[in-house]
Design a protein around this motif. Sequence first.
Motif, mmCIF file in Angstrom:
data_model
loop_
_atom_site.group_PDB
_atom_site.id
_atom_site.type_symbol
_atom_site.label_atom_id
_atom_site.label_comp_id
_atom_site.label_asym_id
_atom_site.label_seq_id
_atom_site.Cartn_x
_atom_site.Cartn_y
_atom_site.Cartn_z
ATOM 1 N N THR A 13 12.437 41.296 68.736
ATOM 2 C CA THR A 13 11.585 42.197 67.972
ATOM 3 C C THR A 13 12.410 43.138 67.109
ATOM 4 O O THR A 13 13.539 43.490 67.465
ATOM 5 C CB THR A 13 10.695 43.040 68.916
ATOM 6 N N ALA A 14 11.833 43.529 65.991
ATOM 7 C CA ALA A 14 12.481 44.501 65.112
ATOM 8 C C ALA A 14 11.840 45.874 65.252
ATOM 9 O O ALA A 14 12.218 46.821 64.571
ATOM 10 C CB ALA A 14 12.389 44.028 63.655
ATOM 11 N N ASP A 15 10.872 45.987 66.135
ATOM 12 C CA ASP A 15 10.107 47.223 66.280
ATOM 13 C C ASP A 15 10.484 47.915 67.586
ATOM 14 O O ASP A 15 9.843 47.734 68.607
ATOM 15 C CB ASP A 15 8.606 46.897 66.244
ATOM 16 N N ILE A 16 11.560 48.690 67.550
ATOM 17 C CA ILE A 16 12.059 49.373 68.737
ATOM 18 C C ILE A 16 12.089 50.874 68.468
ATOM 19 O O ILE A 16 12.546 51.315 67.414
ATOM 20 C CB ILE A 16 13.472 48.879 69.124
ATOM 21 N N HIS A 17 11.599 51.646 69.421
ATOM 22 C CA HIS A 17 11.588 53.099 69.268
ATOM 23 C C HIS A 17 12.182 53.758 70.509
ATOM 24 O O HIS A 17 12.005 53.280 71.629
ATOM 25 C CB HIS A 17 10.170 53.629 69.046
ATOM 26 N N TYR A 18 12.860 54.861 70.260
ATOM 27 C CA TYR A 18 13.431 55.680 71.334
ATOM 28 C C TYR A 18 12.659 56.993 71.377
ATOM 29 O O TYR A 18 12.566 57.705 70.367
ATOM 30 C CB TYR A 18 14.908 55.945 71.045
ATOM 31 N N HIS A 19 12.082 57.288 72.531
ATOM 32 C CA HIS A 19 11.261 58.496 72.688
ATOM 33 C C HIS A 19 12.031 59.516 73.507
ATOM 34 O O HIS A 19 12.287 59.317 74.708
ATOM 35 C CB HIS A 19 9.941 58.147 73.376
ATOM 36 N N TYR A 20 12.396 60.606 72.838
ATOM 37 C CA TYR A 20 13.151 61.692 73.479
ATOM 38 C C TYR A 20 12.138 62.715 73.969
ATOM 39 O O TYR A 20 11.584 63.483 73.189
ATOM 40 C CB TYR A 20 14.096 62.294 72.451
ATOM 41 N N GLU A 21 11.878 62.686 75.274
ATOM 42 C CA GLU A 21 10.733 63.414 75.807
ATOM 43 C C GLU A 21 11.079 64.860 76.183
ATOM 44 O O GLU A 21 10.786 65.336 77.269
ATOM 45 C CB GLU A 21 10.148 62.646 76.985
ATOM 46 N N SER A 22 11.740 65.534 75.235
ATOM 47 C CA SER A 22 11.991 66.960 75.385
ATOM 48 C C SER A 22 10.764 67.705 74.881
ATOM 49 O O SER A 22 9.745 67.103 74.527
ATOM 50 C CB SER A 22 13.217 67.363 74.569
ATOM 51 N N VAL A 23 10.860 69.040 74.812
ATOM 52 C CA VAL A 23 9.724 69.808 74.284
ATOM 53 C C VAL A 23 9.468 69.473 72.828
ATOM 54 O O VAL A 23 8.375 69.714 72.301
ATOM 55 C CB VAL A 23 9.976 71.325 74.441
ATOM 56 N N ASP A 24 10.475 68.908 72.148
ATOM 57 C CA ASP A 24 10.312 68.569 70.731
ATOM 58 C C ASP A 24 9.622 67.222 70.532
ATOM 59 O O ASP A 24 8.978 67.000 69.513
ATOM 60 C CB ASP A 24 11.684 68.545 70.045
ATOM 61 N N GLY A 25 9.776 66.322 71.484
ATOM 62 C CA GLY A 25 9.118 65.027 71.375
ATOM 63 C C GLY A 25 9.585 64.198 70.190
ATOM 64 O O GLY A 25 8.791 63.484 69.576
ATOM 65 N N TYR A 26 10.863 64.252 69.867
ATOM 66 C CA TYR A 26 11.375 63.439 68.760
ATOM 67 C C TYR A 26 11.279 61.942 69.104
ATOM 68 O O TYR A 26 11.501 61.542 70.240
ATOM 69 C CB TYR A 26 12.834 63.766 68.475
ATOM 70 N N THR A 27 10.964 61.140 68.088
ATOM 71 C CA THR A 27 10.966 59.689 68.227
ATOM 72 C C THR A 27 11.922 59.114 67.199
ATOM 73 O O THR A 27 11.891 59.497 66.022
ATOM 74 C CB THR A 27 9.563 59.102 68.013
ATOM 75 N N VAL A 28 12.768 58.193 67.624
ATOM 76 C CA VAL A 28 13.764 57.582 66.752
ATOM 77 C C VAL A 28 13.420 56.103 66.563
ATOM 78 O O VAL A 28 13.269 55.371 67.550
ATOM 79 C CB VAL A 28 15.185 57.713 67.346
ATOM 80 N N LYS A 29 13.278 55.702 65.338
ATOM 81 C CA LYS A 29 13.059 54.288 65.018
ATOM 82 C C LYS A 29 14.412 53.597 64.907
ATOM 83 O O LYS A 29 15.319 54.088 64.220
ATOM 84 C CB LYS A 29 12.284 54.147 63.710
ATOM 85 N N ILE A 30 14.551 52.441 65.581
ATOM 86 C CA ILE A 30 15.824 51.710 65.607
ATOM 87 C C ILE A 30 15.665 50.418 64.805
ATOM 88 O O ILE A 30 14.813 49.588 65.134
ATOM 89 C CB ILE A 30 16.235 51.390 67.045
ATOM 90 N N SER A 31 16.477 50.254 63.776
ATOM 91 C CA SER A 31 16.407 49.048 62.934
ATOM 92 C C SER A 31 17.785 48.408 62.848
ATOM 93 O O SER A 31 18.798 49.112 62.725
ATOM 94 C CB SER A 31 15.932 49.401 61.519
ATOM 95 N N ILE A 32 17.824 47.083 62.898
ATOM 96 C CA ILE A 32 19.080 46.356 62.717
ATOM 97 C C ILE A 32 19.274 46.127 61.219
ATOM 98 O O ILE A 32 18.454 45.471 60.569
ATOM 99 C CB ILE A 32 19.052 45.010 63.450
ATOM 100 N N THR A 33 20.345 46.710 60.680
ATOM 101 C CA THR A 33 20.611 46.513 59.246
ATOM 102 C C THR A 33 21.578 45.365 58.993
ATOM 103 O O THR A 33 21.601 44.799 57.900
ATOM 104 C CB THR A 33 21.183 47.799 58.623
ATOM 105 N N ASP A 34 22.380 45.019 60.023
ATOM 106 C CA ASP A 34 23.344 43.939 59.833
ATOM 107 C C ASP A 34 23.912 43.535 61.185
ATOM 108 O O ASP A 34 23.844 44.285 62.161
ATOM 109 C CB ASP A 34 24.478 44.396 58.910
ATOM 110 N N ARG A 35 24.439 42.318 61.232
ATOM 111 C CA ARG A 35 25.220 41.858 62.371
ATOM 112 C C ARG A 35 26.645 41.717 61.875
ATOM 113 O O ARG A 35 26.895 41.005 60.897
ATOM 114 C CB ARG A 35 24.662 40.538 62.909
#
Length: 474
Positions: free
Chosen positions: A369-391
């Motif tokens: 899958t190319a749809d991967i997210h990292y959820h930083y569950e601090s009080v800020d609730g930041y979410t980071v989208k992870i994309s593969i740009t190259d191998r």
Amino acid sequence: MDLKDFFDHFLEENELVRANLMNEETFDSIEALAENKMKSISDGKTLAEVSGNVSMGEAALLRSLVDEETPDNLHHVPYDVSKYQALTDYQYILEAGDGEGVIHHDIVEAIDAALKSTGVLPAADMFIHRDEAFNPRDIGRLEQIYKGPIYWLYNNLTWRELKALLRRLGSETEGNQKDDYLRHITALVTSPQFLEEILLHIGDEEFEIIRENVDKDYNVYEAKSRWEEAKNLGLIVKVHANFLVMHQKVLETLKSVNFDAVAQRRKPQSAGTSIRGDYNAYALKLEVMDTHEPVWREVQVPAGMNFFELHLVIRAVMDWRSSSPSRFTADGYTIYESILLMKEEQEEDGNEAGLLASFTQIDALFDQTADIHYHYESVDGYTVKISITDRINIDHAIPAIRSYGGPIPIENVGGPEGLEKALAILNDSQHPDYARTYEKARTMNYRERYPMTAINNRLEKRFGKAHPVTEFNV
């Protein structure tokens, strides 16, 4: 001393106050409290309640005292509320003065019997001693050991053996008591993800025998040298001079392990080849979502990393230092940062799905899958989208930042919306809230210029090791 004399002698006014604070009913005299305590040790409901609340340390104490004879029926133990909290709260261990506590043998016998009937304590010894008559036709006796409480099977190991076992597993526990080690180890050996890793480190023949025995529901192993590694890794425990056993809970957990997939991972890579195709690393773009301006970092990470390592990389390149939990989500998968977080959610939701970051390689999901997210569950609730740009190919198998854009996503400012407000203030030294906001941001590791070199140095220091980094050896 009989039980009545015990309570009459050791119950004092402070115990009456404690009883009235901790019980639903009120006692107007020590005599009334003593009568209640007398009745309690023959009351099945009360004993079941006590059994559910005693710690394993307290259970071990009772187990050690039950066969100990004393002329006055009294057992003298340390008066330590932190160590024997339930027995003290229920007023079965009473204070005798000078840091000493005392418990009556009738109480020990009553609670010991309740613990055995509820399965907290084993109904029989969990080890067959060398001087005890035992031959192959008696092997059925081992069933009561490998189907008994798992805690007490591993209690056959000494504190030093438990400590060495955890060290071999690359894991650490917060406490330093034997009870802490036992709880930690029994949690690990009943985790499918951890067992998969253990199976990578035993011999080929041993791997196939264990696989066959799991299929056959067979728990007993002869104490031969070939099983030394499996014993050292906690898969099996020695219970007799000639026999080792695998606890039933471990066997049942192994039934959920995909042995075929583990067998593939056991196959050695050809020297000098990449993990997949002709590359040995990924170039990833990490984008913080929903920010007022793009915040992104492009990083290189070696192929074959696990998601716990990727979690550490993301925290490092965003310069986040909080210990708040986190997880990855990817096309129906949830990958938990820690085994504790995963177990808590499974217990709460009753959902057994989910993967553990330490034992899940990034390659497996990056290929799906190319749809991967990292959820930083601090009080800020930041979410980071992870994309593969190259191998790509890299000479040094260490994560590193390649390029970046946007400010540092400051912690503890209220997430993307709060970040915009905080940065607006920090960009205006005349703002009335500038000094307060700047001081707060600095405590959260804010820097006006992104410290790319310093972060790359920290990444090299953390990942310049010969073994994978997991939550158990970080």
